[in-house]
Design a protein around this motif. Structure first.
Motif: not given
Lengths: 324, 523
Positions: A167-169, A180-183, B15, B19, B195-196
């Motif tokens: 996910g998002e970092t 630190l991010s919801w994702d 958030f 997303a 990861d990507k």
């Protein structure tokens, strides 16, 4: 304390050296990476060139001595398949693994200890027995199966959480973290739960046993007689005493969490170092395998040291310095 | 307290919405392999070669059946026996806006043999080029040592990089994105290892326009996880759907499956060289003269294998019985060769003819983590051979152990696979059936040491015959000799399956690549 530290560090160096011989020899025995790395239709001349460039034409002792010489200078060799320093590759992946392991550990502590205490105090009730049954499940179900079940239930059927990836970092001091991010958190929950399950069960059992043992002790009876509230007796006095074994065992287990998060990382395609080492074993990327194992050993040594120190703080009767 | 809670909830809502709402034109792919590097000339393996096509182009393109098509070169022709001329496409720009010219082609070809520490390089594709002449910015000539009929094929094997951005660049510079600048449909944004990989669309692309502004490629090596990621909607498409999951996914109304035969051939290699072969013995374990040298024994083995049963039951239908080295319909394939029919009775007769009415003992060796269901196939073959009297034992092992031992000729009878990425037969005939010859570079994977001077001569002649019709004729002749002799025993070609969400369809490729240009949006 100082003498203790010096002795521990010199022991560690010997352990590392022995480990490096074992690992290097072991990896050498498995097979020859050239047969996997080099395209099968490569000409023999092309093969020879690659073998030479990778340094695989030299005899084992010579390869090992060269490795040792570089290792002392902090260079654990270049990965065959990535052509980048093995140490750098592992360090790049380490934050992801650490984050996963720390989250799992926190989960184990925050759920395991209170649940274990409840199970200890109310051991004859339905609640107490349910908690214990849960811990048996946590112990005996294989991690990969539970991981797949989590994915099937929470991602495929319910669609609540993502099935894998990081996910998002967000970067803190150049280190990417996902909490630190919801994702990022959404991606973290399932693998952390999967990894935490076993340790939670362990924490439950340890603290339950501790509570039951301590409740029989004189100091508890004395405290009761003095008229202290139950909350204070358990929350402060008993708690403090059960923490000693819990900290020791969980501390040791933390090393295991980091080193052996492999299964969870593979199932949730979590980009940690466990996944890196599995991929590296697949192609016999010797430098990465060796570097990974040595780093793991170093980590265990450091964690054990920290555990010993915390232990001495929790229980001042243990004097580390004067063991001799 | 209540206010605080509301604020937290509001933030969380932002958030989540953020997303889900962003990137309506985003495509997420869950792919089995991860490239080891983004340097397109560092490691010649299919995960890398596929990924480099997102960012780079080749002079010559391969369509999804591996036929050659114009790429960065619009046309090519031999000017004389030893000289090929390529006309380059006009108006092509790299991602940084600099124009693409013949200088970039020359630079690329000169860089290939000099990539340091390359575990498996592309040198073989350019080693016969002796001289490169730039006639004008859009015309380039290659002079080769000997006539080189396969030169256009070779040009379809490696991507063209930018001289301006890649001069002096290391493999690490490509990985970080600094030098990773191509002319391809997508530009690299970022590679988060493990990861990507994130790409954004190149709006100045000379070729077909892609509907997705952003493509995210996620490496998901675990089969179960990859399927789950597709089912849960985390990714829009996956490759290499495991055979066991195909039926389940086909029933899912939200998904679409597409399949394509691949060039991955599964075959048996047998020791046809030594009299004393390591894993063959008589019925009582005594040493015997290697029966696999006898053509009749090889034929009996081939007849004893029920290829349809293997394809149907073990491969869940995802295999096509094989007759030669690359699937029918490819350039240079023989129409006369047919997949061997199952004939256990005929096999027994042949064995008796060869002097083994009671059979003998044999071990089949194979990998257990390399090809689809490899260990199961070995088991099935062992049972089929035992049925005709060759008592066969199975020994499978991880690929990391297997290939080293196989190349050291420790086995007599082995299960192996071969994928012809170049889309023509000569490279596999050269590597698998040509007599082992270290000097000339032939037979590098000829682990059975099959040797036939006629085949060698025919192949070598084909390799210097520029006329395509004559070239193909010779290649077909060499194939018929080697396969007719059972230098290797072909079993099947694997079939690859892709799964995607409804609304996307994949025009499957025989090389197994997952390329954006072959994805169709159906709604």
């Amino acid at each position: 304390m100082l003498a203790f530290l010096i002795r521990r560090i010199s022991q560690s160096v010997v352990v590392l050296l022995v480990m490096s011989v074992l690992v290097f020899g072991g990896v050498f025995c498995i097979g020859n990476p050239v047969d996997i790395l080099i395209a099968p239709d490569a000409t023999p001349a092309e093969r020879d060139r690659a073998i030479k460039e990778l340094g695989l034409d030299k005899p084992l002792p010579e390869q090992y001595m060269r490795f040792l010489k570089d290792a002392v200078q902090g260079d654990l060799g270049n990965s065959f398949v990535y052509n980048e320093p093995a140490l750098k590759l592992i360090m790049q992946r380490m934050p992801a693994t650490m984050e996963l392991a720390v989250t799992a550990m926190l989960m184990a502590v925050f759920f395991g200890i209170p649940l274990g205490m409840v199970a200890g105090i109310k051991s004859d009730t339905l609640l107490g027995r349910s908690i214990m049954r849960f811990s048996i499940l946590g112990f005996s179900l294989p991690t990969f199966w539970v991981g797949l079940m989590f994915i099937i239930i929470f991602s495929v059927y319910l669609g609540w959480l993502p099935s894998g990836g990081r996910g998002e970092t967000v970067e803190i001091l150049g280190v990417p973290v996902s909490f630190l991010s919801w994702d990022g958190i959404r991606h973290l929950i399932l693998p952390a739960m999967n990894l935490a399950l076993f340790k939670t069960s362990l924490a439950i059992r340890l603290s339950r046993a501790g509570v039951q043992e301590n409740l029989q002790m004189d100091y508890v009876k004395f405290a009761r007689a003095k008229g202290l509230t139950n909350t204070r007796i358990i929350g402060l006095h008993v708690m403090k005493n059960i923490m000693i074994p819990v900290v020791t065992v969980l501390g040791m287990e933390f090393g295991g969490l980091i080193a052996f998060a492999v299964v969870t990382e593979t199932i949730f395609s979590w980009p940690g170092m466990g996944k890196l080492v599995i991929d590296s074993i697949g192609v016999l990327d010797r430098p990465v395998i060796v570097a990974y194992l040595l780093i793991t050993v170093t980590m265990f040594i450091i964690i054990n040291l920290i555990v010993d120190i915390i232990y001495s703080i929790l229980d001042p009767r243990v004097r580390l310095g004067d063991q001799n | 307290m209540r206010q605080k809670l509301l604020i937290v909830l509001a933030i969380m809502a932002c958030f989540t919405l953020g997303a889900t709402m962003a990137h309506a034109e985003k495509l997420t792919l869950g792919l089995k392999g991860e490239p080891t590097s983004l340097d397109p000339h560092f490691h010649n393996v299919s995960a890398n070669n596929m990924q480099s096509l997102y960012v780079f182009d080749k002079l010559v393109r391969q369509d999804n059946r591996q036929k050659l098509q114009p790429g960065l070169a619009t046309s090519w022709k031999p000017v004389s026996d030893n000289v090929w001329e390529f006309k380059l496409r006009e108006g092509v720009k790299f991602h940084d806006g600099s124009p693409f010219t013949a200088e970039d082609v020359k630079f690329t070809i000169e860089r290939i043999p000099n990539v340091p520490n390359s575990p498996s390089s592309f040198t073989g594709f350019v080693s016969n080029i002796q001289k490169i002449d730039i006639v004008d910015p859009l015309t380039i000539r290659f002079t080769t040592e000997a006539p080189a009929p396969l030169l256009p094929r070779q040009m379809a094997a490696f991507p063209i990089i930018s001289k301006k951005n890649a001069e002096g660049a290391s493999t690490e510079d490509f990985n970080s994105g600094k030098a990773c600048i191509g002319t391809g449909p997508y530009a690299l944004v970022k590679w988060e290892r493990g990861d990507k990989i994130i790409y954004k669309r190149n709006d100045n692309y000379w070729g077909e326009k892609m509907p997705w502004e952003e493509i995210i490629v996620r490496p998901i090596t675990n089969d179960g996880t990859r399927v789950a990621a597709l089912k849960s909607g985390d990714v829009d498409m996956i490759n290499f759907v495991p055979p066991a999951d195909v039926d389940g996914l086909a029933e899912n109304k939200k998904l679409t499956l597409s399949e394509s035969p691949s060039t991955r051939l599964i075959y048996l290699h047998l020791d046809t060289d030594r009299d004393d072969s390591p894993t063959v013995s008589g019925n009582n374990g005594e040493k015997i003269k290697n029966p696999l040298k006898d053509f009749r024994v090889r034929k009996a083995i081939s007849k004893a294998i029920n290829r349809r049963a293997i394809a149907g039951r073990i491969m869940d239908g995802l295999a096509v019985p094989a007759s030669q080295m690359v699937p029918d319909g490819y350039e240079g394939t023989s129409k006369r060769l047919k997949a061997e029919e199952y004939d256990p009775k005929g096999a027994k007769v042949l064995l008796a003819d060869a002097g083994y009415p009671e059979g003998f003992k044999l071990v089949i060796h194979g990998p257990n983590d390399r090809y689809v269901n490899d260990a199961d196939i070995a088991q099935a073959i062992a049972q089929m051979l035992t049925k005709i009297g060759i008592k066969t034992e199975v020994n499978t092992m991880p690929k990391s152990v297997y290939f080293g031992r196989a190349s050291k000729l420790e086995f007599s009878f082995m299960l192996v696979g071969w994928a012809t990425d170049t889309g023509e037969q000569s490279n596999c005939i050269g590597a698998l059936l040509h007599t082992y010859d270290k000097e000339k570079g032939f037979g590098s994977s000829n682990r059975g040491r099959y040797s036939n001077p006629d085949l060698d001569a025919t192949l070598e002649k084909a390799l210097v015959t520029v006329d395509p019709a004559k070239h193909n004729e010779l290649i077909i002749k060499a194939t018929e000799m080697g396969i007719g002799d059972l230098g290797i025993i072909p079993i099947h070609y694997q079939v690859n399956v892709w799964g995607s969400k409804k609304g996307l369809e994949y025009n499957g490729r025989t090389d197994g690549y997952t390329l954006p240009r072959d994805i169709k949006v159906t709604k």
